[in-house]
Design a protein around this motif. Sequence first.
Motif, mmCIF file in Angstrom:
data_model
loop_
_atom_site.group_PDB
_atom_site.id
_atom_site.type_symbol
_atom_site.label_atom_id
_atom_site.label_comp_id
_atom_site.label_asym_id
_atom_site.label_seq_id
_atom_site.Cartn_x
_atom_site.Cartn_y
_atom_site.Cartn_z
ATOM 1 N N ARG A 1 0.880 -1.175 0.114
ATOM 2 C CA ARG A 1 -0.124 0.111 -0.009
ATOM 3 C C ARG A 1 0.860 1.272 0.031
ATOM 4 N NH1 ARG A 1 -4.507 3.180 -0.803
ATOM 5 N NH2 ARG A 1 -4.622 4.697 1.046
ATOM 6 N N GLU A 2 1.920 1.084 0.898
ATOM 7 C CA GLU A 2 2.670 2.452 1.066
ATOM 8 C C GLU A 2 3.309 2.878 -0.676
ATOM 9 O OE1 GLU A 2 5.714 1.304 3.606
ATOM 10 O OE2 GLU A 2 4.180 0.890 5.434
ATOM 11 N N LEU A 3 3.935 1.808 -1.021
ATOM 12 C CA LEU A 3 4.551 1.932 -2.541
ATOM 13 C C LEU A 3 3.661 2.414 -3.518
ATOM 14 C CD1 LEU A 3 7.044 -1.095 -2.657
ATOM 15 C CD2 LEU A 3 7.505 1.371 -2.390
ATOM 16 N N LEU A 4 2.333 1.952 -3.356
ATOM 17 C CA LEU A 4 1.315 2.387 -4.453
ATOM 18 C C LEU A 4 0.901 3.896 -3.945
ATOM 19 C CD1 LEU A 4 -1.027 -0.691 -4.486
ATOM 20 C CD2 LEU A 4 0.219 0.185 -6.220
ATOM 21 N N GLN A 5 1.050 4.179 -2.860
ATOM 22 C CA GLN A 5 0.531 5.601 -2.552
ATOM 23 C C GLN A 5 1.516 6.548 -2.824
ATOM 24 O OE1 GLN A 5 -2.567 5.722 -2.069
ATOM 25 N NE2 GLN A 5 -2.408 7.078 -0.260
ATOM 26 N N ILE A 6 2.989 6.129 -2.752
ATOM 27 C CA ILE A 6 4.023 6.943 -3.171
ATOM 28 C C ILE A 6 3.689 7.109 -4.590
ATOM 29 C CG2 ILE A 6 6.427 7.004 -3.487
ATOM 30 C CD1 ILE A 6 6.723 5.690 -0.769
ATOM 31 N N GLN A 7 3.576 6.140 -5.548
ATOM 32 C CA GLN A 7 3.318 6.456 -6.828
ATOM 33 C C GLN A 7 2.358 7.307 -7.046
ATOM 34 O OE1 GLN A 7 3.026 2.414 -8.389
ATOM 35 N NE2 GLN A 7 5.314 1.876 -8.099
ATOM 36 N N ARG A 8 1.065 6.793 -6.428
ATOM 37 C CA ARG A 8 -0.161 7.967 -6.603
ATOM 38 C C ARG A 8 0.501 9.473 -6.363
ATOM 39 N NH1 ARG A 8 -4.826 9.874 -4.492
ATOM 40 N NH2 ARG A 8 -4.081 9.288 -2.318
ATOM 41 N N GLY B 1 9.877 14.470 -5.998
ATOM 42 C CA GLY B 1 10.578 13.987 -4.826
ATOM 43 C C GLY B 1 10.441 14.709 -3.157
ATOM 44 N N PHE B 2 10.145 15.877 -3.314
ATOM 45 C CA PHE B 2 9.655 16.576 -2.026
ATOM 46 C C PHE B 2 8.608 15.953 -1.628
ATOM 47 C CE2 PHE B 2 6.675 19.540 -0.264
ATOM 48 C CZ PHE B 2 7.557 19.742 0.944
ATOM 49 N N PHE C 1 7.921 13.901 1.793
ATOM 50 C CA PHE C 1 6.771 14.468 2.750
ATOM 51 C C PHE C 1 5.886 13.375 3.284
ATOM 52 C CE2 PHE C 1 2.437 16.501 3.408
ATOM 53 C CZ PHE C 1 2.725 17.370 4.541
ATOM 54 N N LEU C 2 5.446 12.596 2.381
ATOM 55 C CA LEU C 2 4.707 11.537 2.494
ATOM 56 C C LEU C 2 5.273 10.545 3.292
ATOM 57 C CD1 LEU C 2 1.942 9.729 1.891
ATOM 58 C CD2 LEU C 2 3.126 8.933 0.132
ATOM 59 N N ASN C 3 6.505 10.211 3.046
ATOM 60 C CA ASN C 3 7.432 9.005 4.009
ATOM 61 C C ASN C 3 7.346 9.773 5.239
ATOM 62 O OD1 ASN C 3 8.058 7.057 2.282
ATOM 63 N ND2 ASN C 3 9.806 8.132 1.067
ATOM 64 N N PHE C 4 7.597 11.170 5.623
ATOM 65 C CA PHE C 4 7.443 11.623 7.188
ATOM 66 C C PHE C 4 6.152 11.092 7.489
ATOM 67 C CE2 PHE C 4 6.477 14.964 9.893
ATOM 68 C CZ PHE C 4 7.666 14.957 10.764
ATOM 69 N N ALA D 1 11.475 4.048 0.670
ATOM 70 C CA ALA D 1 10.731 4.891 0.459
ATOM 71 C C ALA D 1 9.220 4.534 0.576
ATOM 72 C CB ALA D 1 10.863 5.649 -0.725
ATOM 73 N N ALA D 2 8.947 3.597 1.430
ATOM 74 C CA ALA D 2 7.514 2.661 1.455
ATOM 75 C C ALA D 2 6.844 3.527 2.305
ATOM 76 C CB ALA D 2 7.640 1.504 1.991
ATOM 77 N N THR D 3 5.388 3.111 2.428
ATOM 78 C CA THR D 3 4.489 3.695 3.276
ATOM 79 C C THR D 3 3.689 2.728 3.935
ATOM 80 O OG1 THR D 3 3.426 3.889 1.079
ATOM 81 C CG2 THR D 3 3.753 6.079 2.346
ATOM 82 N N GLU D 4 2.956 3.127 4.936
ATOM 83 C CA GLU D 4 2.054 2.178 5.583
ATOM 84 C C GLU D 4 0.790 1.720 5.038
ATOM 85 O OE1 GLU D 4 -1.450 2.955 7.564
ATOM 86 O OE2 GLU D 4 -0.621 4.264 6.053
ATOM 87 N N THR D 5 0.015 0.717 5.648
ATOM 88 C CA THR D 5 -1.125 0.178 5.113
ATOM 89 C C THR D 5 -2.149 1.075 4.423
ATOM 90 O OG1 THR D 5 -0.928 -1.678 6.500
ATOM 91 C CG2 THR D 5 -3.300 -1.039 5.605
ATOM 92 N N ASN D 6 -2.141 2.362 5.085
ATOM 93 C CA ASN D 6 -3.089 2.934 4.622
ATOM 94 C C ASN D 6 -2.543 4.351 4.913
ATOM 95 O OD1 ASN D 6 -5.000 4.880 3.592
ATOM 96 N ND2 ASN D 6 -6.605 3.790 4.936
ATOM 97 N N PRO D 7 -1.666 5.093 4.044
ATOM 98 C CA PRO D 7 -0.907 6.044 4.492
ATOM 99 C C PRO D 7 -1.814 7.382 4.483
ATOM 100 C CG PRO D 7 -0.166 5.161 2.307
ATOM 101 C CD PRO D 7 -1.312 4.346 2.870
#
Length: 127
Positions: free
Chosen positions: A63-70, A83-84, A88-91, A119-125
């Motif tokens: 989910r994290e990777l999908l959110q980052i891509q989105r 990149g910024f 920000f999302l990773n934080f 640079a991954a995110t959590e289940t529901n960033p």
Amino acid sequence: MAAAEELPAGAGRDAIDELGSIRQSIDNIDAALIHLLAERFKFTQQVGRLKAAHGLPPADPTRELLQIQRLRGLAEEARLDPGFAEKFLNFIIAEVIHHHEQIAGTPGSNGSPRAAGSAATETNPAS
């Protein structure tokens, strides 16, 4: 607003007024961001409680990777440095996972690639 700053001799009253107006707009946006983040974290707390109640892990790397891509795509559309946006999302995601770990009583066991510098995110960033 902070104390008046020293402006170069060539800065006229119009420039000073415009600067103040622009800064007020920035301050308003900052306030809106804080309120939006608070609202977002209300939902992420709900997700954390749901995950804990059902034995789900605090992090969801897929989910994290999908959110980052989105969100990188949204940033590009908005002409914001992707990149910024990712940083920000990773934080935010790191903080969400931390909250989920606290709720579940499992600090540091998020299983996310981010723990290894990814640079991954959590289940529901968004959560």
